[in-house]
Design a protein around this motif. Structure first.
Motif, PDB file in Angstrom:
ATOM      1  N   CYS A 188       0.758  -1.285   0.037  1.00  0.00           N
ATOM      2  CA  CYS A 188       0.058   0.065  -0.128  1.00  0.00           C
ATOM      3  C   CYS A 188       0.924   1.335  -0.001  1.00  0.00           C
ATOM      4  O   CYS A 188       2.109   1.169   0.279  1.00  0.00           O
ATOM      5  N   VAL A 193       1.316   5.142   1.698  1.00  0.00           N
ATOM      6  CA  VAL A 193       0.648   6.124   2.664  1.00  0.00           C
ATOM      7  C   VAL A 193       0.162   7.537   1.962  1.00  0.00           C
ATOM      8  O   VAL A 193       1.209   8.058   1.244  1.00  0.00           O
ATOM      9  N   ALA A 217      -4.586   5.135   3.332  1.00  0.00           N
ATOM     10  CA  ALA A 217      -3.568   4.610   2.429  1.00  0.00           C
ATOM     11  C   ALA A 217      -4.066   4.302   1.218  1.00  0.00           C
ATOM     12  O   ALA A 217      -5.520   4.074   1.306  1.00  0.00           O
ATOM     13  N   CYS A 268       0.148  -3.380   4.380  1.00  0.00           N
ATOM     14  CA  CYS A 268      -0.992  -3.290   5.286  1.00  0.00           C
ATOM     15  C   CYS A 268      -1.539  -4.641   5.594  1.00  0.00           C
ATOM     16  O   CYS A 268      -1.035  -5.493   4.648  1.00  0.00           O
ATOM     17  N   LEU A 305      -1.541  -0.824   9.504  1.00  0.00           N
ATOM     18  CA  LEU A 305      -0.567  -0.763   9.024  1.00  0.00           C
ATOM     19  C   LEU A 305       0.713  -1.538   9.525  1.00  0.00           C
ATOM     20  O   LEU A 305       0.736  -1.583  11.016  1.00  0.00           O
TER      21      LEU A 305
END
Length: 242
Positions: A16, A18, A29, A58, A70
């Motif tokens: 993923c 941020v 995300a 994630c 996360l």
């Protein structure tokens, strides 16, 4: 002490990116075109890890309002384990498997209480009982040390004070969550009280190095690291934006 790299935990995780830190516990995300709100278990500021555009991983989260959490974020050294619950589970596994020389032969118990605090572990060893408090040291210095804390921590100060009052073996283990670390040092600018207590109290200071390996989706132990009191000698590594 360098040890053979040893996988501790395997988890279901996906890449993923941020977008932003919404608040202390929530990160926005993106996965492809989809945006998600994910849970952040680490209460530090994490300004070197959680910033717009940084790569992360994630994982599905069991229960609660948010479906995902996360677990790792990219550093110049590799992917750091950001999830403090995951760090604790990995540390517990290292205890159980006898990977840490200073805890070998000990039985491990989670969440012992002493005073008004609940600590992370109790080790029941042939030579006696030990209380162990784990702290996440994901803040990287310019020389590759993991540091803690990155901000004021009343809870951390209380834990150190109450651990120091325990009449027995009392251990603070700093979990440096990124690869290739040089060791641990406290970040006194984060909270000067922490440095004062670490220097004053009769605590056994330990550090371990672990990281997240995306290829196998595993948390990997790679070293028992030195824990040093080098007050004022380390500064955070500048954030690197690709």
């Amino acid at each position: 002490m360098i040890v053979p790299e040893r996988p501790l935990l395997k988890l279901e995780a996906f890449h993923c990116t941020v977008k932003e830190k919404v608040n202390r516990f929530v990160v926005r995300a993106s996965v492809g075109e989809e945006e998600l709100l994910v849970h952040n278990t680490n209460t530090g500021r994490l300004e070197d890890l959680i910033w717009e555009g940084n790569e992360a991983y994630c994982s599905p989260k069991g229960g609660g309002k948010l479906k995902y959490k996360l677990v790792a974020a990219k550093t110049p050294f590799g992917f750091a384990v950001t999830d403090t619950n995951l760090q604790e589970r990995a540390l517990e596994r290292a205890f159980e498997l006898g990977y840490l020389s200073w805890a070998r032969g000990c039985e491990v118990k989670r969440r012992p209480r002493y005073g008004s605090s609940t600590f992370d572990f109790e080790l029941r060893c042939p030579e006696g009982r030990a209380l162990v408090e784990a702290k996440s040291a994901d803040l990287a210095s310019w020389r590759g040390f993991g540091m803690w804390p990155d901000c004021p921590t009343d809870r951390g100060v209380r834990h150190l004070e109450e651990l120091g009052a325990f009449e027995g073996r009392k251990v603070v283990v700093f979990v440096v969550g990124f690869p290739k670390a040089s060791g641990f040092v406290p970040y006194c600018k984060g909270d000067p009280r922490v440095c004062e207590l670490l220097a004053k109290l009769d605590l056994e200071l330990r550090a371990v190095g672990m990281y997240f390996e995306p290829l196998t989706s595993s948390v990997v132990l790679y070293a028992e690291l030195p824990a040093l009191l080098l007050e004022g000698r380390e500064e955070p590594l500048p954030k690197v934006v690709a």
